[in-house]
Design an enzyme around this catalytic site. Structure first.
Site, PDB file in Angstrom:
ATOM      1  N   ALA A 251       0.812  -1.111  -0.116  1.00 19.69           N
ATOM      2  CA  ALA A 251       0.065  -0.173   0.044  1.00 19.69           C
ATOM      3  C   ALA A 251       0.833   1.245   0.093  1.00 19.69           C
ATOM      4  CB  ALA A 251      -0.719  -0.008   1.124  1.00 19.69           C
ATOM      5  N   LYS A 255       4.350   1.469  -6.277  1.00 23.85           N
ATOM      6  CA  LYS A 255       5.175   0.425  -6.609  1.00 23.85           C
ATOM      7  C   LYS A 255       4.680  -0.786  -7.584  1.00 23.85           C
ATOM      8  CE  LYS A 255       8.442   2.053  -3.422  1.00 23.85           C
ATOM      9  NZ  LYS A 255       7.715   2.602  -2.334  1.00 23.85           N
ATOM     10  N   CYS A 371      12.401   4.083   3.136  1.00 20.46           N
ATOM     11  CA  CYS A 371      12.371   5.412   2.867  1.00 20.46           C
ATOM     12  C   CYS A 371      12.933   6.151   4.142  1.00 20.46           C
ATOM     13  CB  CYS A 371      11.081   6.315   2.556  1.00 20.46           C
ATOM     14  SG  CYS A 371       9.598   5.847   3.680  1.00 20.46           S
TER      15      CYS A 371
END
Length: 435
Positions: A251, A255, A371
């Site tokens: 989610a 991607k 990230c």
């Protein structure tokens, strides 16, 4: 409440963030209670106050003789919102002062209007005081400043400064519909300035953000909004027709869609995510782009719950992380994340890597992604995994981007460019598999 002043609404959102809610949780309900044309103003107040929270709070604490009572904490937040406007907006100071005092009265705190007026008048008259420490100066929590300085001694100040800027709007062109140059021409035709990204082959960065309904053929799936760093996973997966692909922790589906756009003829794409609430976002993105994937709600680490026993050729594992590489997009991370979160997150990351490795074919490839900009979640996880997994081999990414950590590549956030991201590419070198 209907008719409530904008600053009062912003102060209540900020109070919810301080109490542990993310902006993505507490801001949408507040926005829904406003007319559509007023929503951007509330969003700007909340994002801006979060972005500069530690600097604004440092100043306010200097100006208050004593802290407000816990029941009046919302008025502390109201003054932070006003300070944000005084320091970082073009609004006239007299309007900020008058309207903030009225907001205080509307919030049933008439006994605090004198304090609010006095503090803000002094702030407007005297200007911002010198920051008392680096946390205030860089507007980040002290632990984060120290950790970045330790992890990135040559880059920590640039990271902190970049985190305090607004991120650019970047698009991923749907390669099934247009090539990048064609779409750049379409943008130019409607007066939107844009340029090709340096590293992502289908990326376009806009000079100025625009509403998605201004983007040509957006509703028809021509492009998606996705940062350049996130798009780079496609360059590392080495996709080919006939492959079976897993997107773990998928989610909101950006991607997953990028995988399907990049390669026609895949044998199947499975997208799983632990949060049932987030699965509709994956489905919506797939539907807009006219793409097909099998979407499942599951804990990726619990393979008995979802895996059918068929091995995957490719796995994208974008693990839960501190999200410290995307602070400029989610400035509430500064208030919500704690240093004590990092060790548990690292445990989850390694557990996911171990669990999903057994679902990868011999000769298959797993791309590990975060990230985050903290080594503890990135190359140190990869080194730990390689040390305990004999059949795992690290593949060197043939890339011009990021820092080579020796166990993956680290992108740091760059002004007017990509977010902070980490990637490592692992290949399964085993010849046989016991399942």
């Amino acid at each position: 409440m209907p008719g409530q002043p904008m600053r009062a609404r912003a102060a209540q959102v900020m109070l919810a963030v301080e109490q542990g809610q993310s902006l993505s949780q507490c801001l949408p309900p507040a926005l829904k209670r406003l007319p559509e044309n007023e929503r951007p103003a509330l969003q700007a107040l909340c994002f801006g106050t979060c972005r500069w929270f530690f600097r604004l709070d440092g100043e306010l604490q200097q100006r208050l003789r004593k802290p407000l009572k816990p029941l009046d904490r919302v008025i502390h937040q109201l003054m932070l919102v006003a300070l944000f406007q005084l320091r970082h907006s073009q609004q006239a100071s007299y309007a900020v002062l008058n309207e903030t005092v009225e907001a205080c009265r509307a919030m049933n705190r008439p006994h605090l209007t004198g304090l609010v007026n006095g503090v803000l008048r002094a702030a407007a008259r005297e200007g911002e005081p010198p920051p008392q420490n680096q946390s205030v100066s860089f507007s980040h929590p002290p632990w984060m400043v120290e950790k970045l300085r330790h992890n990135w001694p040559d880059d920590w100040q640039a990271i902190l400064d970049t985190n305090n800027t607004q991120a650019p709007m970047t698009l991923r062109v749907n390669a099934r519909r247009f090539d990048r140059d064609q779409y750049l021409e379409l943008l130019a035709g409607v007066g939107i300035q844009a340029s090709a990204t340096a590293f992502a082959p289908h990326g376009i960065q806009l000079a100025t953000p625009v509403p998605v309904d201004r983007l040509p053929y957006f509703a028809d799936g021509a492009v998606s909004v996705q940062d350049e760093a996130a798009q780079l996973c496609i360059t590392l997966l080495d996709l080919a027709p006939g492959q079976r692909v897993l997107d773990a922790c998928a989610a909101p589906g950006g991607k997953t869609c990028a995988i399907l756009e990049a390669c026609k003829g895949l044998a199947g794409v499975i997208a799983i995510d632990e949060s049932a609430d987030r699965l509709p976002r994956i489905e919506e993105n797939l539907a807009r782009l006219d793409l097909d994937a099998t979407v499942q709600q599951a804990d990726a680490a619990n393979t008995d719950q979802w895996w059918d026993g068929q091995l995957f050729d490719r796995i994208l594992l974008d693990v839960p992380c501190s999200a410290t590489g995307v602070i400029r997009r989610h400035p509430d991370i500064k208030l919500l994340r704690r240093e004590s979160d990092i060790v548990p997150l690292a445990g989850i990351q390694l557990a996911l890597l171990n669990a999903l490795w057994r679902t990868l074919k011999p000769g298959g490839r797993l791309v590990y992604a975060t990230c985050s900009v903290f080594p503890q979640e990135n190359h140190r996880i990869i080194r730990r995994f390689l040390k305990q997994t004999a059949e795992a081999a690290l593949l060197e990414a043939d890339a011009l981007w990021g820092h080579d950590t020796g166990a993956g590549r680290q992108l740091l956030p760059v002004p007017h460019s990509h977010d902070g991201f980490f990637y490592a590419v692992l290949e399964n070198r085993s010849n046989e598999r016991e399942l």
